[in-house]
Design a protein around this motif. Structure first.
Motif, PDB file in Angstrom:
ATOM      1  N   LYS A 110      16.940  52.370  67.480  1.00 59.71           N
ATOM      2  CA  LYS A 110      17.431  53.529  66.719  1.00 59.71           C
ATOM      3  C   LYS A 110      18.794  53.987  67.254  1.00 59.71           C
ATOM      4  O   LYS A 110      19.685  54.322  66.479  1.00 59.71           O
ATOM      5  N   VAL A 111      18.922  54.008  68.580  1.00 57.19           N
ATOM      6  CA  VAL A 111      20.200  54.406  69.193  1.00 57.19           C
ATOM      7  C   VAL A 111      21.308  53.458  68.750  1.00 57.19           C
ATOM      8  O   VAL A 111      22.403  53.897  68.368  1.00 57.19           O
ATOM      9  N   LEU A 112      21.029  52.161  68.795  1.00 52.37           N
ATOM     10  CA  LEU A 112      22.035  51.176  68.378  1.00 52.37           C
ATOM     11  C   LEU A 112      22.409  51.360  66.913  1.00 52.37           C
ATOM     12  O   LEU A 112      23.588  51.292  66.545  1.00 52.37           O
ATOM     13  N   GLU A 113      21.419  51.604  66.085  1.00 53.41           N
ATOM     14  CA  GLU A 113      21.678  51.812  64.655  1.00 53.41           C
ATOM     15  C   GLU A 113      22.554  53.040  64.438  1.00 53.41           C
ATOM     16  O   GLU A 113      23.485  53.021  63.630  1.00 53.41           O
ATOM     17  N   GLU A 114      22.270  54.118  65.170  1.00 53.97           N
ATOM     18  CA  GLU A 114      23.082  55.336  65.051  1.00 53.97           C
ATOM     19  C   GLU A 114      24.513  55.093  65.521  1.00 53.97           C
ATOM     20  O   GLU A 114      25.462  55.575  64.911  1.00 53.97           O
ATOM     21  N   ARG A 115      24.660  54.334  66.604  1.00 51.91           N
ATOM     22  CA  ARG A 115      26.007  54.037  67.094  1.00 51.91           C
ATOM     23  C   ARG A 115      26.783  53.205  66.096  1.00 51.91           C
ATOM     24  O   ARG A 115      27.980  53.421  65.897  1.00 51.91           O
ATOM     25  N   LEU A 116      26.119  52.260  65.462  1.00 50.54           N
ATOM     26  CA  LEU A 116      26.785  51.428  64.464  1.00 50.54           C
ATOM     27  C   LEU A 116      27.170  52.210  63.222  1.00 50.54           C
ATOM     28  O   LEU A 116      28.179  51.924  62.586  1.00 50.54           O
ATOM     29  N   SER A 117      26.355  53.203  62.863  1.00 43.57           N
ATOM     30  CA  SER A 117      26.644  53.979  61.661  1.00 43.57           C
ATOM     31  C   SER A 117      27.605  55.128  61.936  1.00 43.57           C
ATOM     32  O   SER A 117      27.947  55.874  61.026  1.00 43.57           O
ATOM     33  N   GLY A 118      28.020  55.291  63.190  1.00 43.08           N
ATOM     34  CA  GLY A 118      29.053  56.276  63.469  1.00 43.08           C
ATOM     35  C   GLY A 118      28.578  57.564  64.084  1.00 43.08           C
ATOM     36  O   GLY A 118      29.280  58.559  64.029  1.00 43.08           O
ATOM     37  N   GLY A 119      27.410  57.629  64.638  1.00 39.62           N
ATOM     38  CA  GLY A 119      27.011  58.849  65.333  1.00 39.62           C
ATOM     39  C   GLY A 119      25.567  59.210  65.138  1.00 39.62           C
ATOM     40  O   GLY A 119      24.788  58.487  64.524  1.00 39.62           O
ATOM     41  N   ASP A 120      25.244  60.364  65.669  1.00 46.18           N
ATOM     42  CA  ASP A 120      23.881  60.872  65.670  1.00 46.18           C
ATOM     43  C   ASP A 120      23.542  61.447  64.304  1.00 46.18           C
ATOM     44  O   ASP A 120      24.246  62.312  63.793  1.00 46.18           O
ATOM     45  N   LYS A 121      22.453  61.001  63.723  1.00 44.92           N
ATOM     46  CA  LYS A 121      22.055  61.467  62.397  1.00 44.92           C
ATOM     47  C   LYS A 121      21.686  62.940  62.408  1.00 44.92           C
ATOM     48  O   LYS A 121      21.848  63.635  61.421  1.00 44.92           O
TER      49      LYS A 121
END
Length: 151
Positions: A110-121
């Motif tokens: 989840k952390v990696l996905e958030e980093r790839l999408s540009g930040g914390d959801k």
């Protein structure tokens, strides 16, 4: 004579000020690795051994990342170096996963996905107007076109 000295100091001050504005301080690999591992420690509840091992992996990756950034800024990097960095990044993430256990791996993904999408959801949700209102996402060239004003 005093005016020349005053002018020299003013010129020197102006040059220093303009350099400070155009060259923000680059973080060190230690600062980058510490920030990343601290975030992971909070999210994944790492034990001291995990934190130490993950820091070493992250520190090595941050050193390579900063070297690549410096080369890109100097105009001396090439596509192979960027490809090698992304491969190293994937290898580092896989190595980190070997240190994690069960739920930590899922949270790390989840952390990696958030980093790839540009930040914390969680931070992005603050701007929502209404829970029932769905936000339209445009992909590709459509996302770059300006939106006509609402009438």
């Amino acid at each position: 004579m005093k005016t020349y000295i005053l002018m020299a100091f003013m010129l020197l001050g102006f040059v220093q000020f303009s350099n400070a504005q155009s060259n923000p301080k680059m973080p060190t690999p230690q600062e980058m690795a510490t920030k990343s591992v601290d975030e992971l420690e909070k999210r994944l509840k790492l034990n001291p051994t995990q934190k130490s091992v993950i820091y070493n992996y992250t520190f090595d990756m941050c050193k390579h990342q900063l070297d690549l950034i410096k080369k890109q800024q100097a105009g001396t990097s090439n596509e192979d170096e960027v490809t090698k960095f992304y491969k190293m990044q994937n290898d580092t993430n896989n190595s980190i996963k070997t240190v994690l256990k069960g739920d930590q791996i899922a949270e790390f993904d989840k952390v990696l996905e958030e980093r790839l999408s540009g930040g914390d959801k969680k931070k992005k949700k603050k701007g929502k107007r209404n829970k029932d209102e769905a936000e339209e996402v445009s992909v590709g060239i459509e996302g770059l076109k300006s939106v006509p004003p609402a009438q």
